[in-house]
Write an enzyme that holds these catalytic residues in place. Structure first.
Site, short mmCIF file in Angstrom:
data_model
loop_
_atom_site.label_atom_id
_atom_site.label_comp_id
_atom_site.label_asym_id
_atom_site.label_seq_id
_atom_site.Cartn_x
_atom_site.Cartn_y
_atom_site.Cartn_z
N SER A 27 -25.39 -8.35 20.83
CA SER A 27 -25.72 -9.05 19.59
C SER A 27 -25.55 -10.56 19.71
CB SER A 27 -24.86 -8.54 18.44
OG SER A 27 -23.53 -9.01 18.54
N LYS A 74 -18.65 -12.40 16.62
CA LYS A 74 -19.80 -12.98 15.92
C LYS A 74 -19.57 -14.46 15.65
CE LYS A 74 -22.45 -9.33 15.06
NZ LYS A 74 -21.83 -8.47 16.07
#
Length: 232
Positions: A155, A191
């Site tokens: 990701s 993230k």
């Protein structure tokens, strides 16, 4: 002044005046790699390498790291032109760099624990700080609580890829735009974060993944990533 000093002074001045493109070309030629071959290794067009070396464009940080890897030079030398061109092969815990003013600058290296993995995808079971797999050597952290984690998932690609190692500094304050390890409801995720008064937005760099918004009260910690060690 001796001829040796004159030659060194000339070298230092030329190095300071050189561009990233100049240093990139020097590193490539020293490795005896042509522009087409380097472009192939980077999975880009040859004309992009040509533009970089001409100074028409500047490669991003990820490409600089890859260029340094393929040519064997130090990434910070490639970026700034300062210090040694190539990595030292010894395992010394101190690096002494000779300056023109005859002073020394000592850079301390420290070993930090490499723990279990952190997912760069959906949240997953927490890593275990008591389980040290091995140690990695880094510099200039100034945080005795720092540790490293192996990244699992895509990701955060292409900046941070599966198998890369991230170095986390719990001491550093996390701000919007930082890449962080976040613990949400006893699960962890890697993230980029965007912070507001009540929520934390967890943003992937890979557009194939969806962002996630969580309440601050559900977060145990937000720890800032301060280094990325690319998987070779």
């Amino acid at each position: 002044m001796s001829p040796t000093h004159n030659a060194q002074d000339k070298y230092d001045i030329e190095t300071m005046k050189s561009t990233i493109g100049d240093r990139m070309r020097k590193a490539r030629e020293n490795k005896e790699i042509d522009q087409g071959s380097l472009a192939g290794k980077l999975d880009i067009a040859s004309r992009t390498v040509q533009r970089w070396e001409k100074g028409e464009q500047v490669p991003g940080g990820d490409f600089l790291m890859q260029i340094a890897r393929w040519t064997g030079v130090r990434p910070d030398w490639l970026l700034t032109g300062e210090g040694d061109m190539y990595l030292r092969t010894d395992r010394s815990h101190n690096i002494l760099r000779f300056k023109q003013d005859s002073t020394f600058r000592k850079v301390n290296l420290v070993e930090i624990p490499l723990l279990s993995s952190v997912p760069a995808g959906k949240t997953a079971a927490i890593f275990h700080p008591d389980q040290v797999e091995r140690y990695v050597t880094v510099d200039n952290l100034n945080d005795p609580g720092a540790f490293a984690l192996v990244v699992k998932g895509a990701s955060m690609s292409p900046r941070i890829e599966d198998g890369d190692i991230v170095v986390v500094s719990p001491q550093r304050e996390a701000r919007s735009g930082d890449i962080c390890v976040v613990r949400v409801n006893d699960e962890d995720v890697l993230k980029m974060v965007k912070l507001d008064e009540e929520h934390v937005h967890l943003i992937p760099l890979n557009t194939e993944f969806d962002p996630l918004t969580v309440r601050k009260r559900d977060i145990a910690f937000i720890w800032k990533v301060v280094r990325v060690i690319k998987n070779l």
